[in-house]
Design a protein around this motif. Structure first.
Motif, short mmCIF file in Angstrom:
data_model
loop_
_atom_site.label_atom_id
_atom_site.label_comp_id
_atom_site.label_asym_id
_atom_site.label_seq_id
_atom_site.Cartn_x
_atom_site.Cartn_y
_atom_site.Cartn_z
N PRO A 23 11.72 27.45 60.91
CA PRO A 23 11.99 28.75 60.29
C PRO A 23 13.19 28.79 59.35
CG PRO A 23 12.67 28.75 62.59
CD PRO A 23 12.01 27.43 62.35
N LEU A 48 8.89 29.32 51.20
CA LEU A 48 9.68 29.83 52.33
C LEU A 48 10.65 28.83 52.94
CD1 LEU A 48 7.52 32.17 54.58
CD2 LEU A 48 9.70 32.66 53.48
N GLY A 100 7.30 26.16 55.38
CA GLY A 100 8.10 26.93 56.33
C GLY A 100 7.39 27.03 57.67
N ASP A 102 5.46 26.35 60.89
CA ASP A 102 4.44 25.36 61.22
C ASP A 102 3.35 25.41 60.15
OD1 ASP A 102 3.19 23.88 63.96
OD2 ASP A 102 1.75 24.53 62.45
N VAL A 105 0.17 27.40 61.05
CA VAL A 105 0.26 28.81 61.48
C VAL A 105 0.46 29.67 60.24
CG1 VAL A 105 1.48 30.51 62.90
CG2 VAL A 105 1.27 28.15 63.71
N PHE A 106 -0.60 30.32 59.81
CA PHE A 106 -0.57 31.16 58.60
C PHE A 106 0.07 30.43 57.43
CE2 PHE A 106 -0.21 34.51 62.07
CZ PHE A 106 -1.56 34.77 62.08
N THR A 130 7.46 27.54 64.79
CA THR A 130 6.97 28.66 64.01
C THR A 130 7.93 29.85 64.11
OG1 THR A 130 5.02 29.98 63.52
CG2 THR A 130 5.45 29.60 65.86
N SER A 131 8.03 30.58 62.99
CA SER A 131 8.98 31.70 62.95
C SER A 131 8.62 32.80 63.95
CB SER A 131 9.04 32.28 61.53
OG SER A 131 7.75 32.67 61.10
N MET A 193 4.19 38.14 58.05
CA MET A 193 3.98 38.85 56.78
C MET A 193 3.90 40.35 57.05
SD MET A 193 1.34 36.13 55.11
CE MET A 193 0.83 35.37 56.63
N ALA A 222 15.10 34.85 59.69
CA ALA A 222 15.50 34.44 61.04
C ALA A 222 15.99 33.01 61.07
CB ALA A 222 14.29 34.57 61.98
N ALA A 250 9.96 38.69 56.92
CA ALA A 250 10.37 39.18 58.23
C ALA A 250 9.22 39.05 59.22
CB ALA A 250 10.82 40.63 58.15
N1 SAH Z 1 3.93 28.83 58.61
C1 SAH Z 1 4.95 29.84 58.81
C2 SAH Z 1 4.41 31.23 58.48
C3 SAH Z 1 4.04 31.40 57.03
S1 SAH Z 1 3.49 33.01 56.68
C4 SAH Z 1 5.47 29.77 60.23
O1 SAH Z 1 4.88 29.08 61.07
O2 SAH Z 1 6.51 30.37 60.50
C5 SAH Z 1 4.93 33.71 55.99
C6 SAH Z 1 5.58 34.67 56.95
O3 SAH Z 1 6.26 33.96 57.97
C7 SAH Z 1 6.63 35.57 56.36
O4 SAH Z 1 6.06 36.67 55.69
C8 SAH Z 1 7.38 35.99 57.59
O5 SAH Z 1 6.66 36.97 58.31
C9 SAH Z 1 7.35 34.72 58.42
N2 SAH Z 1 8.56 33.91 58.30
C10 SAH Z 1 8.66 32.62 57.96
N3 SAH Z 1 9.93 32.19 58.03
C11 SAH Z 1 10.66 33.26 58.44
C12 SAH Z 1 12.03 33.48 58.74
N4 SAH Z 1 12.94 32.50 58.62
N5 SAH Z 1 12.40 34.71 59.14
C13 SAH Z 1 11.52 35.69 59.30
N6 SAH Z 1 10.22 35.56 59.02
C14 SAH Z 1 9.79 34.36 58.62
#
Ligand code: SAH
Length: 277
Positions: A23, A48, A100, A102, A105-106, A130-131, A193, A222, A250
């Protein structure tokens, strides 16, 4: 880092490794991710990935930014990214696709991996934190707690237009997500998201019978020094976001586990956003 003589995870030229960067906090990179970043010839970056992590890529390594934030026409762009990965691998380079959190994961990591398979390009996946779990953890929120929940849901607040039925701001399209079912089934919901459709999610939760005073946390950036946390509830979430001007990226946590933050808040770098009165 020295190479292990019996390297169980070789990274030959022409291979693509889909790497989860976690994250944001570099301390949350896996050893595998660090190793891959140090041996790559080229790193294709997702939007990200935090600046703290980008700084860890050796200066001589080529970095290409390929990613997009906040929705929009993903499919065309995604095709370009896949083409780029294929091209770089066919140039016989060691390619890291850094994402960013995993990659699976999305993160559309699966789409990229499918394309690599189609092109017979060898690939590996290094999952990342994952975040959706690490973000709440840095805000002092356990996503499960024995006294609260035996399950939790990971949901995207922004379904891809390519899915034909994305949840839209005006609710004019049906969603593939059964929000009423989700609201009834999962005591804790972690929304990725989250920002774009907060109000729509809020209304659906309330319509499905979730109490307006259900605690809600929003955690932005985060695990980084820019982390901001807003604590609110289902009733007020939309107005509180506006009042403090919170923006993506967020993670949103809905459910009583949010209350543990009162005792478990530990991350010192956080910029606190107090809920407006
Ligand atoms: N693959 C990523 C998610 C990608 S989708 C994972 O596993 O974390 C993108 C969304 O992830 C963002 O809109 C937000 O909701 C979240 N996200 C990713 N990094 C973040 C962070 N450091 N702080 C808060 N939200 C985060």
């Amino acid at each position: 880092m020295e190479t292990d003589p019996v390297d169980k995870t070789p990274f030959p030229p022409g291979m693509v490794i889909l790497v989860g960067a976690g994250p944001g906090d570099p301390e949350l990179l896996t050893l595998g991710a660090l190793k891959a970043l140090q041996s790559a010839d080229v790193v294709v970056l997702d939007a990200l990935v935090s600046p703290e992590i980008i700084e860890m890529i050796p200066t001589q390594t080529e970095k290409i930014e390929a990613g997009k934030r906040g929705g929009g026409h993903h499919s065309a762009k995604q095709e370009d990214i896949c083409n780029l990965l294929v091209k770089l691998a066919k140039e016989n380079r060691r390619v890291v696709r850094l994402k960013g959190g995993d990659p699976f994961v999305f993160g559309r990591g699966g789409e990229e991996a499918c394309r690599l398979v189609e092109e017979n390009i060898p690939f590996r996946v290094i999952p990342g934190l994952t975040s959706g779990t690490a973000g709440p953890a840095y805000a002092g929120i356990p996503v499960t707690h024995r006294s609260v929940n035996a399950n939790f849901a990971f949901i995207t607040g922004h379904e891809s237009p390519a899915n034909t039925s994305g949840l839209t701001e005006d609710d004019s399209h049906p969603s593939r997500i059964d929000w009423e079912g989700v609201a009834r089934t999962f005591p804790v919901i972690v929304l990725y998201m989250a920002m774009r459709n907060v109000d729509s999610v809020r209304k659906r939760m309330l319509a499905a019978g979730r109490s307006p005073d259900t605690p809600v946390a929003l955690i932005r950036w985060a695990t980084t020094p820019r982390q901001q946390t807003l604590i609110t509830n289902l009733d007020r979430v939309s107005e509180d976001i506006k009042a403090v001007g919170m923006k993506p990226p967020a993670i949103m946590v809905i459910g009583k586990v949010v209350n543990f933050r009162e005792v478990l808040k530990w991350f010192p770098d956080e910029t606190l956003i107090p809920p407006p009165q």
